[in-house]
Scaffold this motif. Sequence first.
Motif, PDB file in Angstrom:
ATOM      1  N   GLN A   1       5.972  22.584  -4.430  1.00 53.63           N
ATOM      2  CA  GLN A   1       5.645  21.550  -3.458  1.00 53.63           C
ATOM      3  C   GLN A   1       6.116  22.005  -2.087  1.00 53.63           C
ATOM      4  N   LEU A   2       5.225  22.026  -1.122  1.00 58.66           N
ATOM      5  CA  LEU A   2       5.578  22.449   0.229  1.00 58.66           C
ATOM      6  C   LEU A   2       6.244  21.300   0.976  1.00 58.66           C
ATOM      7  N   PRO A   3       7.098  21.603   1.967  1.00 60.56           N
ATOM      8  CA  PRO A   3       7.896  20.571   2.646  1.00 60.56           C
ATOM      9  C   PRO A   3       7.114  19.822   3.728  1.00 60.56           C
ATOM     10  N   LEU A   4       5.922  19.350   3.364  1.00 62.17           N
ATOM     11  CA  LEU A   4       5.075  18.586   4.271  1.00 62.17           C
ATOM     12  C   LEU A   4       4.505  17.382   3.525  1.00 62.17           C
ATOM     13  N   THR A   5       4.377  16.264   4.214  1.00 63.42           N
ATOM     14  CA  THR A   5       3.644  15.127   3.672  1.00 63.42           C
ATOM     15  C   THR A   5       2.716  14.598   4.755  1.00 63.42           C
TER      16      THR A   5
ATOM     17  N   MET B   1       0.434  15.107  -8.788  1.00 65.27           N
ATOM     18  CA  MET B   1       0.592  15.290  -7.353  1.00 65.27           C
ATOM     19  C   MET B   1       0.308  13.956  -6.671  1.00 65.27           C
ATOM     20  N   ALA B   2       1.299  13.396  -6.001  1.00 63.38           N
ATOM     21  CA  ALA B   2       1.156  12.080  -5.391  1.00 63.38           C
ATOM     22  C   ALA B   2       0.377  12.170  -4.086  1.00 63.38           C
ATOM     23  N   ALA B   3      -0.255  11.072  -3.710  1.00 64.58           N
ATOM     24  CA  ALA B   3      -1.058  11.026  -2.492  1.00 64.58           C
ATOM     25  C   ALA B   3      -0.221  11.423  -1.277  1.00 64.58           C
ATOM     26  N   GLY B   4      -0.766  12.311  -0.453  1.00 68.68           N
ATOM     27  CA  GLY B   4      -0.100  12.741   0.765  1.00 68.68           C
ATOM     28  C   GLY B   4       0.825  13.924   0.603  1.00 68.68           C
ATOM     29  N   GLU B   5       1.133  14.335  -0.636  1.00 69.15           N
ATOM     30  CA  GLU B   5       1.983  15.508  -0.847  1.00 69.15           C
ATOM     31  C   GLU B   5       1.195  16.790  -0.618  1.00 69.15           C
ATOM     32  N   CYS B   6       1.894  17.917  -0.645  1.00 67.12           N
ATOM     33  CA  CYS B   6       1.262  19.210  -0.408  1.00 67.12           C
ATOM     34  C   CYS B   6       1.793  20.202  -1.446  1.00 67.12           C
ATOM     35  N   TRP B   7       0.880  20.801  -2.231  1.00 67.25           N
ATOM     36  CA  TRP B   7       1.277  21.662  -3.338  1.00 67.25           C
ATOM     37  C   TRP B   7       0.486  22.967  -3.331  1.00 67.25           C
ATOM     38  N   ILE B   8       1.076  24.006  -3.893  1.00 63.77           N
ATOM     39  CA  ILE B   8       0.349  25.207  -4.274  1.00 63.77           C
ATOM     40  C   ILE B   8       0.629  25.449  -5.758  1.00 63.77           C
ATOM     41  N   PHE B   9      -0.221  26.260  -6.397  1.00 60.45           N
ATOM     42  CA  PHE B   9       0.005  26.549  -7.814  1.00 60.45           C
ATOM     43  C   PHE B   9      -0.466  27.967  -8.115  1.00 60.45           C
TER      44      PHE B   9
ATOM     45  N   HIS C   1      -8.976  15.448  -3.699  1.00 58.17           N
ATOM     46  CA  HIS C   1      -7.969  16.326  -3.101  1.00 58.17           C
ATOM     47  C   HIS C   1      -8.603  17.118  -1.960  1.00 58.17           C
ATOM     48  N   LEU C   2      -7.834  17.354  -0.914  1.00 58.38           N
ATOM     49  CA  LEU C   2      -8.169  18.379   0.066  1.00 58.38           C
ATOM     50  C   LEU C   2      -7.677  19.703  -0.509  1.00 58.38           C
ATOM     51  N   VAL C   3      -8.564  20.676  -0.629  1.00 64.54           N
ATOM     52  CA  VAL C   3      -8.223  21.953  -1.262  1.00 64.54           C
ATOM     53  C   VAL C   3      -8.499  23.077  -0.268  1.00 64.54           C
ATOM     54  N   VAL C   4      -7.466  23.832   0.027  1.00 63.92           N
ATOM     55  CA  VAL C   4      -7.509  24.843   1.084  1.00 63.92           C
ATOM     56  C   VAL C   4      -7.204  26.213   0.482  1.00 63.92           C
ATOM     57  N   ASP C   5      -8.070  27.181   0.728  1.00 65.27           N
ATOM     58  CA  ASP C   5      -7.831  28.550   0.296  1.00 65.27           C
ATOM     59  C   ASP C   5      -7.276  29.342   1.474  1.00 65.27           C
ATOM     60  N   THR C   6      -6.189  30.068   1.268  1.00 64.79           N
ATOM     61  CA  THR C   6      -5.595  30.815   2.378  1.00 64.79           C
ATOM     62  C   THR C   6      -4.971  32.118   1.915  1.00 64.79           C
TER      63      THR C   6
ATOM     64  N   PRO D   1      10.662  16.314   2.773  1.00 67.94           N
ATOM     65  CA  PRO D   1       9.570  17.011   3.458  1.00 67.94           C
ATOM     66  C   PRO D   1       9.266  16.361   4.805  1.00 67.94           C
ATOM     67  N   ARG D   2       8.730  17.140   5.717  1.00 67.46           N
ATOM     68  CA  ARG D   2       8.413  16.646   7.056  1.00 67.46           C
ATOM     69  C   ARG D   2       7.093  15.888   7.044  1.00 67.46           C
ATOM     70  N   PHE D   3       7.105  14.674   7.596  1.00 65.25           N
ATOM     71  CA  PHE D   3       5.897  13.863   7.645  1.00 65.25           C
ATOM     72  C   PHE D   3       5.075  14.238   8.879  1.00 65.25           C
TER      73      PHE D   3
END
Length: 608
Positions: free
Chosen positions: A9-13, A137-145, A163-168, A193-195
């Motif tokens: 889980q990334l430190p962003l919401t 994964m709860a609404a507004g969280e940010c995850w990678i797997f 989900h918003l799904v971002v490839d990077t 996490p930082r909002f």
Amino acid sequence: MKLPVPFVQLPLTFDATALAAEIAAFDESDWIPHPDAMPGNSALPLATVNGDPALGDALQGPMRPTPNLARSPYLRQVLGSLGTVLGRIRLMRLSGGSEVEPHVDTNHYWNERVRVHVPIVTQPGVRFFCDDADVNMAAGECWIFDTWRMHRVTNDDERARVHLVVDTIGSPHFWNLVNAGRPHTAPTNGWQPRFVAPRTDAPEDLRFESVNLTSPMTYWEVRGHVQFLLSEAVRHPNMPAIVDLSSAFVREWQALWYQHGSDEAGFADYRRVLDAFLHQIGRLGRDVPLQNGASFAAAAVGLFGRAVRRPSAAPVGEEASRTRGAPAVHVRSEDAFERPVFIVSPPRSGSSLLFETLSRSPDACTIGGESHGVIEGIPGLDVRSRGHDSNRLTAADATPEVAEALRARFHAASFDRMRRAPKGRFRLLEKTPKNALRIPFLASVFPDAHFVYLFRDPRQSLASMLEAWESGGFRTYPDLPGWIGPPWSLLLVPGWRDLVGKPLPDVVGAQWEATTRILLDDLEAVPAERRTVARYDALVADPPTEIGRLCTALGFGWDQPLGAALPLANHTVSEPKADKWRRREAEIAPVLARIDATVARAERFAAR
């Protein structure tokens, strides 16, 4: 990309409500079906090759924003907060009762990229599985797997998940976020996490990738991918030959690279070497497994299949080299299932408590939760396609095609208490409240199925059902056509339309009565040796004795100590107490008087 752990889980919401408002402005025609026709899966492209929404699945070419992203300021702000070079971006929707089938991403694109998920619309019944781990994964969280591991998604809710799904490919800033992230097994105490709040100033200056697949693939890429595949292979008699073949392939590619580089004049030579390698690997590596369950041959095709492509070639889609999980559709039910056990009861009878306890048996395999998505993901079995009549399914619905599909889905999703996939024949343990209306259907699909009827004092069940409706946490059909009143919760019973406009206690009473009457009718038609009664009062009063009795009846082994009290079940709203129903006695008493015949019948059946 392979990661050290399944989830981080990334430190962003983010403000999921604001994101949901932006995506609500998109037209339904903007959503495109899954390229592999996976039921219930659709996507809305936000960044694609040349910004063309029609190329939403393509992976080769300059990634640019689509018109929908260009007019979505908060979505762009969310993307900007990642501080990375962006690849393909989509909104991915998973309909209620649907799933993303088990697979691993073995192609070249995914070997180099991370997939970021930001849930926008979701529910507790949505589970993301990766290897032996699973998260909601709860609404507004940010995850990678870890896309290199076997993964799947199930939506056991009636509502869609978006989900918003971002490839990077990443960036220094992005990898700093990852390093500051929380592995899924880490405690949440102190996690802050930082909002990222929506703002009204200028949108982010986003960076998009322009290069994603060189052709021909450089020598250094080829060498790195070969080394990676060899490191992932499981010991096998064919491996010495595969190592020799791979080493020769790398040396030939090196010679061609230094001779031709990316000059198209050398494409024919590159293609000749590549085709010979893939042909021989297909012969030697078909049965050689990798640590993630894919075969060496399939992964080699995924990594190198597009290593030589002319610029005029059509864009590449991700499904071309996705590796599925075990082909469960080829597993015959008689070879897989042995006397599966289905717990059936009216709503709020304690079935979660019984299921979670019995699942600790060394002989029980489960899918980890309820099977809404497993069953209703089969075309024709969801309530929408059946005119929203009810969750009732009968033997007539168990056509040979449906029965085989359902057995395949259960087989693919099942695991034992150690989260290991079953080998050979296994004992499935299943609990889904709607199955109280599906006994003839299940008995037809699984001819040797055993049914456990869980009886609970109807007064307790009715009080708990009222509490569930009022909690808002059990809404199954919030947009039920023609329904007036609080959003429909729990299972959908035949005759629900007659309850429109009735007080909630009357609705709950009719819901309990219809469920109980139908399941008792159906159980009477099941041979006595294939049904067992469990009692909620006995389970909570003396867990060791009741579980021991049930395991003996079901043929389950038991090696777990049980105390005088069991832990609360996952779906508990408030702590159960024997007399808690008395708080609602004034509401329940009139209802009981109207359903007393079915109450008496249930009590007689449970007393046998």
